[in-house]
Design an enzyme around this catalytic site. Structure first.
Site: not given
Length: 510
Positions: A46, A193-194, A259, A315, A364
């Site tokens: 990103e 995204n999200e 996460y 992610e 990432q």
């Protein structure tokens, strides 16, 4: 490996300290019918902190050795790791990114303020051409995320046309003017995204309608990925599946983000300063991925019983507090042996759910969150996570061997988790078994009973270190890397190995 009607590997594990307990891994290669998609081993880059600028791209005029502006050391490391796929440009950045700002002569490109990550100004010197050419250079498939939050349907449609079309049109003429005659082969496109958060703070109903609209005008033989839920938002998954599968040809995947923190969002814990309590907490939270994948897959099964739509975990990884003295918006953290275990556990989970999980992207790739590579000026560090990905590359496009795992618990302060995480696959006559010993205190002795099997060779690799919070740093000798692991030749169909504490091990049998 020679295979009879059924290959049964029964593994007996003995915990040290003079106390033995029988644990087992049962594998049947005759049931190995599901391919572990190589895209499960994907990565994410990103426009965040020093991931793109300084991490991947330094420009042709940089004193840092480069190939057309791409860091030569990073390119080499990614090739050695066998990276299969790379997602770009975000993340939250994707829903503020307007792709036409990043094409054409670099000196003519407008700047952009990265409002999500640090408020820094970027010059758009790394855009569509730079990303797709980079993917070609490292041998990775590209995965492009479309702007739904602040973008338009026309903008999305034209981006797909610019990149993939071989027809004569204003967009393909523009691509040729900018130096690319033939289209790129870009299969994977994320649409938003999200969108429950930084991508627009939408409801699942509203987003699903938007998705159908955007997907309708993104033409071609594409793998379209809908923006899925945050962690355990099962209602989001239910609504998106129910509304998008009405137009089955428009959806090929749905994303999931999760996460791992030490404690909570407000205080995610230190990446390097931790003891066994924090070690246990992170691994316990990592194991939740299995529950999330299982429950979201069950919802998907209601609308897609043939499993044609992939669950895309694009992610995942550890998210800790930033390193002291660094920009909090850059999400720079170190990477220890604990991260290596987290990577191994997650990849084992994805392998074991490969009937539904078709792609995953660790967050990432460079200098951000659970990176496989860190850079500082002209120096580069390979993290413990890098070596796990390099080890696990044997599973890419291999056939999953279903596993029945029974093991001892690892206990801290009255809480328990399984001590062992494992997955196995077969490719080209080689059986590969990856195992993580989550217990930092005890080795595991494993007896592999190879029923009805003729094994000619046995070999192994290991990632471990002296201390649970060891990491690799600039200007210092590596503390954590990939080493050979001695595996004795089987005798009378039996093989005994000892898996050290706090380690990730690969055993290969042929």
């Amino acid at each position: 490996m020679k295979k009879n009607k059924s290959l049964l590997l029964a593994a007996t594990l003995f915990l040290g300290m003079g106390v033995s307990a029988q644990n087992s891994i049962n594998l049947d290669t005759e049931a190995a019918k599901t391919t572990i998609s190589k895209e499960i081993y994907g990565h994410f880059a990103e426009h965040l902190g020093r991931c793109i600028y300084g991490g991947i791209f330094v420009g042709e005029d940089s004193s840092i050795p480069n190939i057309q502006g791409y860091r030569e050391d990073v390119v080499g490391a990614l090739k050695d790791m066998h990276i299969p796929l790379l997602r770009w440009p975000g993340g939250c950045f994707a829903d503020t990114y307007h792709w036409k700002d990043g094409i054409g002569p670099r000196q003519n490109r407008p700047s952009i303020v990265n409002v999500n990550w640090g408020g820094v100004t970027e010059d758009n010197s790394f855009g569509t051409h730079e990303f797709l050419n980079f993917c070609e250079l490292i041998g990775a498939e590209p995965y492009v995320n479309i702007n739904v939050g602040s973008g338009t349907v026309q903008e999305a449609s034209e981006w797909v046309e610019y990149v993939t079309s071989s027809n004569v049109s204003p967009m393909t003429d523009l691509r040729k003017k900018n130096g690319r005659e033939k289209p790129w082969d870009v299969k994977f496109w994320g649409i938003g995204n999200e969108n429950w958060g930084c991508g627009g703070n939408m409801t699942p109903e509203y987003y699903s309608d938007l998705y159908n609209r955007f997907a309708t005008y993104c033409h071609g033989d594409l793998y379209r990925i809908a923006g899925g839920p945050n962690v355990a938002d099962y209602n989001w998954m239910e609504v998106v599946m129910q509304k998008t599968t009405r137009h089955r040809h428009l959806v090929q995947g749905v994303s999931l983000h999760y996460y791992t923190f030490t404690t909570a969002w407000e205080d995610k814990g230190s990446a390097t300063d931790f003891g066994e309590k924090e070690w246990f907490a992170v691994l316990s939270r990592t194991l939740r991925m299995d529950e999330l994948v299982t429950k979201h897959s069950a919802i998907m099964d209601k609308y897609d019983p043939d499993k044609k739509i992939g669950l895309i975990v694009d992610e995942w990884g550890d998210w800790f507090n930033v390193e002291e003295g660094t920009n909090p918006g850059f999400l720079y953290q170190q990477n220890t042996l604990r991260d290596a275990l987290v990577a191994g556990v997650n990849l084992n989970i994805f392998n074991n759910h490969s009937d539904r999980v078709k792609m995953a992207n660790i967050a990432q790739m460079v200098n951000v969150l659970q990176s496989v590579i860190l850079t500082q000026d002209d120096q580069m560090v390979l993290t413990p996570t890098y070596f796990v990905f390099k080890m696990y590359a044997v599973h890419q496009n291999a056939e999953l061997i279903p596993m029945d795992l029974k093991c001892e618990d690892y206990e801290v302060d009255g809480q328990k988790i399984p001590a062992i995480s494992a997955s196995a696959s077969e490719k080209d006559g080689v059986v590969s078994i990856t195992m993580c010993n989550l217990n930092p205190n005890k080795a595991e002795t494993i007896d592999l009973n190879l029923a009805g099997t003729s094994v000619k060779t046995a070999s192994g690799e290991i990632v471990t270190s002296k201390n649970m919070n060891d990491y690799n740093d600039f200007g210092q000798a590596e503390k954590v890397n990939l080493q050979s692991f001695e595996v004795k030749k089987p005798k009378d169909g039996k093989l005994t190995i000892e898996i050290p504490a706090k380690s990730v091990v690969l055993v290969q049998l042929q």
